[in-house]
Scaffold this active site. Structure first.
Site, PDB file in Angstrom:
ATOM      1  N   ASN A  74      19.080 108.471  23.971  1.00  0.00           N
ATOM      2  CA  ASN A  74      17.808 107.319  23.778  1.00  0.00           C
ATOM      3  C   ASN A  74      16.819 108.149  22.864  1.00  0.00           C
ATOM      4  O   ASN A  74      16.223 107.493  21.639  1.00  0.00           O
ATOM      5  CB  ASN A  74      16.547 106.982  24.942  1.00  0.00           C
ATOM      6  CG  ASN A  74      16.704 107.905  25.557  1.00  0.00           C
ATOM      7  OD1 ASN A  74      17.402 108.778  26.926  1.00  0.00           O
ATOM      8  ND2 ASN A  74      15.550 108.359  26.114  1.00  0.00           N
ATOM      9  N   GLN A 107      21.325 102.318  24.317  1.00  0.00           N
ATOM     10  CA  GLN A 107      21.319 102.751  23.182  1.00  0.00           C
ATOM     11  C   GLN A 107      22.709 101.963  22.290  1.00  0.00           C
ATOM     12  O   GLN A 107      22.506 101.487  21.909  1.00  0.00           O
ATOM     13  CB  GLN A 107      20.262 104.330  22.805  1.00  0.00           C
ATOM     14  CG  GLN A 107      19.503 103.686  23.939  1.00  0.00           C
ATOM     15  CD  GLN A 107      18.210 103.567  22.386  1.00  0.00           C
ATOM     16  OE1 GLN A 107      18.773 103.158  22.127  1.00  0.00           O
ATOM     17  NE2 GLN A 107      17.433 103.412  23.441  1.00  0.00           N
ATOM     18  N   THR A 158      16.202 100.534  33.567  1.00  0.00           N
ATOM     19  CA  THR A 158      15.773 102.050  35.151  1.00  0.00           C
ATOM     20  C   THR A 158      16.155 101.470  36.075  1.00  0.00           C
ATOM     21  O   THR A 158      16.802 102.270  36.945  1.00  0.00           O
ATOM     22  CB  THR A 158      14.733 101.929  35.072  1.00  0.00           C
ATOM     23  OG1 THR A 158      14.069 102.337  33.711  1.00  0.00           O
ATOM     24  CG2 THR A 158      13.890 102.308  36.087  1.00  0.00           C
ATOM     25  N   HIS A 172      15.885  94.481  25.854  1.00  0.00           N
ATOM     26  CA  HIS A 172      14.780  94.570  25.035  1.00  0.00           C
ATOM     27  C   HIS A 172      15.120  95.566  24.246  1.00  0.00           C
ATOM     28  O   HIS A 172      14.101  95.841  23.378  1.00  0.00           O
ATOM     29  CB  HIS A 172      13.297  94.931  25.757  1.00  0.00           C
ATOM     30  CG  HIS A 172      13.290  96.247  26.569  1.00  0.00           C
ATOM     31  ND1 HIS A 172      11.822  97.715  25.951  1.00  0.00           N
ATOM     32  CD2 HIS A 172      14.015  97.211  27.700  1.00  0.00           C
ATOM     33  CE1 HIS A 172      12.362  98.801  26.495  1.00  0.00           C
ATOM     34  NE2 HIS A 172      13.274  98.537  27.999  1.00  0.00           N
ATOM     35  N   SER A 175      20.213  96.982  29.115  1.00  0.00           N
ATOM     36  CA  SER A 175      18.661  96.483  28.945  1.00  0.00           C
ATOM     37  C   SER A 175      19.314  95.778  28.089  1.00  0.00           C
ATOM     38  O   SER A 175      19.288  95.867  27.063  1.00  0.00           O
ATOM     39  CB  SER A 175      18.185  97.988  29.213  1.00  0.00           C
ATOM     40  OG  SER A 175      16.567  97.203  28.837  1.00  0.00           O
ATOM     41  N   THR A 198      13.721  87.455  43.627  1.00  0.00           N
ATOM     42  CA  THR A 198      14.307  86.426  42.678  1.00  0.00           C
ATOM     43  C   THR A 198      14.954  86.472  41.183  1.00  0.00           C
ATOM     44  O   THR A 198      13.839  87.279  41.185  1.00  0.00           O
ATOM     45  CB  THR A 198      13.074  84.973  43.147  1.00  0.00           C
ATOM     46  OG1 THR A 198      12.119  84.996  44.434  1.00  0.00           O
ATOM     47  CG2 THR A 198      13.043  83.982  41.748  1.00  0.00           C
ATOM     48  N   CYS A 251       9.442 106.212  27.274  1.00  0.00           N
ATOM     49  CA  CYS A 251       8.981 106.522  29.045  1.00  0.00           C
ATOM     50  C   CYS A 251       7.946 108.110  29.133  1.00  0.00           C
ATOM     51  O   CYS A 251       7.115 108.057  29.816  1.00  0.00           O
ATOM     52  CB  CYS A 251       9.865 107.096  29.447  1.00  0.00           C
ATOM     53  SG  CYS A 251      11.294 105.529  29.368  1.00  0.00           S
TER      54      CYS A 251
END
Length: 378
Positions: free
Chosen positions: A149, A179, A71, A201, A199, A237, A325
């Protein structure tokens, strides 16, 4: 639990867990520091950056910007390109993009950036010529995802890039490849993209970590401002554990892609065969060649998806009605609406997605469980 919602998130791969463990303990340093503890963390981040660049075919490690997820990567690509150099550049995208792209484009529109959203055909696929026609001299970025997705539909990203470069050579091409990277041979050269978002995950890596490939020489306006990390492109960070875990998951994904496609294709075939046997009127949204191998998106006429999901959950099957989402929302999926599907039919659609931990026999068990719920309702 039979978990068939890998497009929402995946279990953590053992390789990622092992790579992350030291950074939750003795190697806890902040990479921005100057002492030995910080340098160890910095070295880990830079080693991960080098490997990530190699895995996606980037020319230089500094073309990789680590983010908090796709995102943020999508927002940095779309907003960063449109607002770079103090301009209000145009954005061209498609009607089936992830909300991270569409909402970023809408926000940019409120700042004065022209936004064009190109429609798709009944398979959810965009016409490269239509995208190129929407791009003009003022277009800063064109954003087209590699695989949807919700439905798993593949998009012709390289063809879009070729058409756009011929029509609007100043426009950057951005691709959300989240994806697709799971099962497709994704590289920045193959996509012919200037900006590519991934991404962790979705690959068996940790939640809260992603990256954006930024082709050398591309200037972006930062979305996050602060300490100037990532060469000033993304302050904050570093999530060292997340970064090393993501790259470990990427490495495992690339290494076993061929086996993954073979296993999951067979699992999905068995799964869909049992669904069809239980409900001959089941309608699969796309034919197998039109979607990535891990997706099975279908409609059971007369059975509402929300009811099915409740019963499936009770039967130990995790699935969804679309994007994670918006799975709690009641409105029709924007993806299915863009494909021309009536709201009543869209309300009957379910998404089942397989992942790295599935074997062919899992398709049998999953199919039987779903078939039992269909039989109960009918």
């Amino acid at each position: 639990m039979i978990y068939l919602d890998h497009a929402a998130t995946t279990p953590l791969r053992p390789e990622a867990r092992e790579a992350m463990a030291p950074f939750h303990g003795e190697r806890f340093g902040n990479p921005s520091g100057a002492h030995a503890v910080a340098r160890r963390a910095k070295n880990a981040v830079e080693a991960a950056r080098e490997e990530a660049a190699e895995l996606i075919g980037a020319d230089h490690p500094l073309d990789v910007v680590f983010t908090s997820g796709a995102t943020e990567a999508d927002n940095l690509a779309v907003l960063g390109a449109a607002l770079a150099k103090g301009r209000r550049g145009g954005i061209v995208t498609t009607a089936v993009e992830h909300e991270a792209v569409l909402e970023a484009a809408a926000f940019a529109g409120g700042l004065g950036c022209p936004v064009d959203v190109v429609g798709v055909d009944g398979r959810g696929v965009v016409d490269p010529a239509a995208v190129a026609a929407a791009a003009g001299p003022g277009t800063a970025v064109v954003s087209v995802m590699a695989a949807n997705n919700e439905t798993g539909a593949r998009q012709p990203v390289a063809k879009v890039a070729h058409a756009v470069r011929a029509h609007a050579p100043q426009a950057l091409v951005h691709c959300d490849a989240v994806q697709a990277f799971v099962s497709e041979d994704v590289s920045v050269a193959g996509l012919d993209a200037d900006l590519v978002a991934l991404s962790a995950h979705k690959l068996g890596g940790p939640q809260g970590t992603g990256l954006l490939f930024v082709r050398s020489g591309v200037e972006l306006e930062p979305v996050l401002h602060g300490g100037g990390q990532e060469l000033g492109r993304r302050s904050g960070t570093h999530n060292v554990a997340g970064i090393v875990g993501m790259v470990a998951a990427m490495r495992a994904t690339v290494a076993e892609r061929a086996g993954f496609r073979q296993r999951v294709a067979e699992a999905r075939r068995r799964f869909e065969a049992r669904i069809t046997a239980a409900a001959p009127d089941a309608a699969f949204t796309l034919d197998p060649p039109d979607r990535v191998v891990q997706h099975s998106h279908l409609r059971i006429p007369g059975l509402r998806a929300d009811t099915m999901l409740i019963l499936l959950d009770g039967a130990g099957v995790a699935a969804s009605a679309g994007s994670a989402c918006s799975s709690g929302a009641v409105e029709t999926s924007h993806v299915l609406a863009a494909m021309g599907m009536p709201a009543s039919a869209a309300a009957e659609c379910l998404r089942f997605t397989f992942g790295w931990d599935h074997r062919p026999e899992d398709g049998d068990a999953a199919g039987e469980a779903v078939a039992a719920v269909i039989g109960r309702l009918r």
